[in-house]
Design a protein around this motif. Structure first.
Motif, PDB file in Angstrom:
ATOM      1  N   THR A  83       6.674   5.276  59.579  1.00  0.00           N
ATOM      2  CA  THR A  83       5.797   6.078  60.419  1.00  0.00           C
ATOM      3  C   THR A  83       6.590   7.182  61.107  1.00  0.00           C
ATOM      4  N   SER A  84       5.872   8.156  61.680  1.00  0.00           N
ATOM      5  CA  SER A  84       6.538   9.311  62.269  1.00  0.00           C
ATOM      6  C   SER A  84       7.336   8.963  63.518  1.00  0.00           C
ATOM      7  N   ASP A  85       7.099   7.781  64.085  1.00  0.00           N
ATOM      8  CA  ASP A  85       7.903   7.369  65.237  1.00  0.00           C
ATOM      9  C   ASP A  85       9.130   6.561  64.816  1.00  0.00           C
ATOM     10  N   GLY A  86       9.397   6.521  63.509  1.00  0.00           N
ATOM     11  CA  GLY A  86      10.602   5.876  63.006  1.00  0.00           C
ATOM     12  C   GLY A  86      10.461   4.414  62.659  1.00  0.00           C
ATOM     13  N   ASN A  87       9.299   3.836  62.853  1.00  0.00           N
ATOM     14  CA  ASN A  87       9.102   2.425  62.528  1.00  0.00           C
ATOM     15  C   ASN A  87       9.052   2.231  61.014  1.00  0.00           C
ATOM     16  N   VAL A  88       9.769   1.241  60.519  1.00  0.00           N
ATOM     17  CA  VAL A  88       9.821   0.957  59.079  1.00  0.00           C
ATOM     18  C   VAL A  88       9.342  -0.467  58.836  1.00  0.00           C
ATOM     19  N   GLU A  89       8.472  -0.619  57.843  1.00  0.00           N
ATOM     20  CA  GLU A  89       7.966  -1.943  57.474  1.00  0.00           C
ATOM     21  C   GLU A  89       8.072  -2.103  55.962  1.00  0.00           C
ATOM     22  N   GLU A  90       8.512  -3.241  55.516  1.00  0.00           N
ATOM     23  CA  GLU A  90       8.592  -3.542  54.093  1.00  0.00           C
ATOM     24  C   GLU A  90       7.670  -4.711  53.799  1.00  0.00           C
ATOM     25  N   VAL A  91       6.779  -4.517  52.834  1.00  0.00           N
ATOM     26  CA  VAL A  91       5.804  -5.555  52.490  1.00  0.00           C
ATOM     27  C   VAL A  91       5.670  -5.634  50.977  1.00  0.00           C
ATOM     28  N   GLN A  92       5.233  -6.779  50.494  1.00  0.00           N
ATOM     29  CA  GLN A  92       4.997  -6.933  49.071  1.00  0.00           C
ATOM     30  C   GLN A  92       3.889  -7.955  48.846  1.00  0.00           C
ATOM     31  N   GLY A  93       3.303  -7.911  47.659  1.00  0.00           N
ATOM     32  CA  GLY A  93       2.231  -8.843  47.355  1.00  0.00           C
ATOM     33  C   GLY A  93       1.861  -8.786  45.890  1.00  0.00           C
ATOM     34  N   PRO A  94       1.046  -9.720  45.429  1.00  0.00           N
ATOM     35  CA  PRO A  94       0.676  -9.778  44.007  1.00  0.00           C
ATOM     36  C   PRO A  94      -0.345  -8.708  43.629  1.00  0.00           C
ATOM     37  N   GLY A  95      -0.198  -8.114  42.435  1.00  0.00           N
ATOM     38  CA  GLY A  95      -1.181  -7.197  41.892  1.00  0.00           C
ATOM     39  C   GLY A  95      -1.394  -5.960  42.737  1.00  0.00           C
ATOM     40  N   VAL A  96      -2.476  -5.255  42.417  1.00  0.00           N
ATOM     41  CA  VAL A  96      -2.921  -4.093  43.190  1.00  0.00           C
ATOM     42  C   VAL A  96      -4.423  -4.249  43.408  1.00  0.00           C
TER      43      VAL A  96
ATOM     44  N   GLN B  38       2.420  -5.911  31.728  1.00  0.00           N
ATOM     45  CA  GLN B  38       1.400  -6.227  32.734  1.00  0.00           C
ATOM     46  C   GLN B  38       2.029  -6.162  34.124  1.00  0.00           C
ATOM     47  N   LEU B  39       1.261  -5.590  35.051  1.00  0.00           N
ATOM     48  CA  LEU B  39       1.724  -5.482  36.430  1.00  0.00           C
ATOM     49  C   LEU B  39       1.610  -6.835  37.122  1.00  0.00           C
ATOM     50  N   ASP B  40       2.668  -7.252  37.793  1.00  0.00           N
ATOM     51  CA  ASP B  40       2.690  -8.527  38.508  1.00  0.00           C
ATOM     52  C   ASP B  40       2.559  -8.370  40.020  1.00  0.00           C
ATOM     53  N   SER B  41       3.303  -7.402  40.591  1.00  0.00           N
ATOM     54  CA  SER B  41       3.331  -7.305  42.051  1.00  0.00           C
ATOM     55  C   SER B  41       3.664  -5.883  42.476  1.00  0.00           C
ATOM     56  N   ARG B  42       3.522  -5.635  43.764  1.00  0.00           N
ATOM     57  CA  ARG B  42       3.842  -4.345  44.347  1.00  0.00           C
ATOM     58  C   ARG B  42       4.779  -4.558  45.533  1.00  0.00           C
ATOM     59  N   TYR B  43       5.583  -3.539  45.795  1.00  0.00           N
ATOM     60  CA  TYR B  43       6.462  -3.541  46.965  1.00  0.00           C
ATOM     61  C   TYR B  43       6.323  -2.199  47.662  1.00  0.00           C
ATOM     62  N   TRP B  44       6.168  -2.230  48.999  1.00  0.00           N
ATOM     63  CA  TRP B  44       6.024  -1.001  49.772  1.00  0.00           C
ATOM     64  C   TRP B  44       7.074  -0.927  50.866  1.00  0.00           C
ATOM     65  N   LYS B  45       7.589   0.273  51.072  1.00  0.00           N
ATOM     66  CA  LYS B  45       8.363   0.595  52.258  1.00  0.00           C
ATOM     67  C   LYS B  45       7.585   1.676  52.994  1.00  0.00           C
TER      68      LYS B  45
END
Length: 456
Positions: A331-344, A321-328
């Motif tokens: 953007t094209s201007d070089g900005n990087v954001e890392e976020v995560q949260g429960p489920g989809v 069972q899927l519990d959570s997601r993580y994103w990196k």
């Protein structure tokens, strides 16, 4: 005195001459027919014109038998009617036939909505009505099919999110002429498509004016930072009608655009955008939504569709069972954001052998391109302590090329994205877990009546 060695055309055997003539164009064959009586006879040889009828008009033996005339006469009949389109007809006719064949078993309602071709007289009347020349590739396509009836779903593709729906109808030429634009900012632009829900249309520029190139197709996008309401930015969708239509057909018939519930969805899947971790494969397709985007201020709206599949050959003990997601997110201007949260999107799917789970989400950026990658966290159903990651492949989101109007009077050049309403993975949501994007800054007058309770 020695006999003359002069070589006369009448003395040459027919077979080599016919072989030579088979390499000639239809125009050259006509020219040859005026050279001599012998060449006149040979240039009308039926097999030569059978090849030319197949090449230029896509005609078959059945078509010739039905006509009751020779291949030469049949070619002449088609040329009298469609000769001005000879460079476009085989390409567009083949595209239409491929599209209809593909959709016949998958979206029969679309086939039933197609209209019969317009006549030369009708197209000439439209040109007189709008006082503008229609390009020959457009006219040729409309001789084959005069668009479609004003029904849903539209032939030119759909998109559905939590509470946003778009489906574009290919307009018949009479309806298109009724929407021909003469207002400042959109002068000499003819609508190609129309969506009942959003009011969105793609247009074709019939003259090179106000920063547009002749015959290119585009989505208009009002510049919301300009004092002048006629400042229209453009998301370019094609350089001419032929490219615009045949590219779309290719994407449909090759499966690039998926068929979902009897509709064509304009998601694009990069074949390299697939990642397999153990028994689970994740693939991603993306789409740009011009009706929810703007160039000024920079607000680019994308939706993505993710497919999670567990191999049918996996062991029953592999169920998870899927519990959570993580994103990196980069953007094209070089900005990087890392976020995560429960489920989809508020769900925690259970994966078993052969199970497929698909969902759609969306995001907005202030740059015209970016990419996302990450992973899901799962636990085994048989052992909740066994936790593992499943890779999400990197996928790029790139808006179409856009062009600004020649003259713009800006009220302001500054823009700061507002992120106070986003959820924990950077995606805007409506408060109940169903992501549908930030609609602030969008011209809502153009979207009245757009909301349709459909879900992918």
């Amino acid at each position: 005195m020695a006999a003359s060695s002069e070589l006369r055309m009448d003395h040459l055997p027919s077979d080599p001459l016919l072989h030579i003539l088979s390499f000639l164009s239809f125009r050259d064959l006509i020219h040859c027919s005026y050279v001599s009586r012998r060449l006149n006879d040979l240039s009308k040889h039926n097999p030569l014109w059978k090849t030319l009828c197949s090449k230029h008009w896509l005609l078959t033996d059945a078509d010739r038998l039905q006509s009751g005339v020779s291949w030469y006469s049949l070619f002449k009949q088609y040329y009298r009617d469609l000769g001005r389109y000879i460079q476009y007809y085989p390409v567009l006719k083949r595209a239409w036939e491929q599209l209809k064949s593909f959709l016949q078993q998958r979206c029969p309602r679309m086939i039933a909505s197609l209209k019969e071709g317009a006549t030369e007289v009708e197209l000439n009347d439209i040109e007189a009505q709008i006082s503008c020349r229609l390009p020959d590739d457009y006219r040729c396509s409309y001789r084959i099919h005069n668009g479609q009836k004003l029904v849903i779903p539209g032939l030119m593709g759909s998109m559905s999110l939590s509470n946003h729906y778009r489906s574009e109808v290919l307009l018949d030429v009479e309806t298109a002429a009724g929407g021909f634009q003469q207002r400042k900012g959109m002068r000499r632009c003819l609508p190609l498509t129309f969506c009942f829900h959003t009011g969105l249309s793609q247009y074709m520029a019939l003259e090179p004016a106000e920063g547009r190139r002749m015959f290119e197709s585009f989505y208009p996008c009002p510049d919301q930072t300009a004092q002048d309401p006629s400042a229209i930015d453009m998301f370019i969708t094609g350089s001419c009608f032929l490219e615009w239509f045949t590219t779309y057909v290719h994407n449909v018939v090759t499966g690039e655009y998926p068929i979902i519930r009897d509709q064509i969805f304009r998601y694009v899947h990069d074949k390299g955008c697939v990642a397999t971790t153990g028994d689970i494969t994740v693939s991603v397709s993306t789409s740009f939504l011009p009706e929810l985007s703007s160039v000024h201020p920079p607000h680019f709206f994308f939706t993505y569709r993710i497919r999670i599949e567990m191999s049918s050959g996996a062991s029953p003990e592999a169920a998870c069972q899927l519990d959570s997601r993580y994103w990196k997110i980069t953007t094209s201007d070089g900005n990087v954001e890392e976020v995560q949260g429960p489920g989809v999107v508020g769900e925690f799917p259970v994966m078993t052998p052969g199970k497929v789970h698909e969902y759609a989400s969306c995001t907005t950026f202030s740059t015209p391109s970016e990419y996302m990658e990450g992973h899901y966290t799962f636990h085994r159903l048989a052992n909740k302590e066994e936790v593992f990651h499943v890779a999400i492949p990197r996928f790029h989101m790139v808006c179409p090329p856009f062009r600004e109007p020649v003259v713009r009077t800006k009220a302001s050049t500054s823009f700061t994205p507002r992120l106070d309403d986003h959820d924990d993975d950077g995606e805007y949501c409506d408060g109940d877990g169903d992501d549908f994007g930030d609609l602030r800054g969008i011209n809502m007058a153009a979207l009245e009546g757009a909301w349709c309770p459909r879900h992918i």
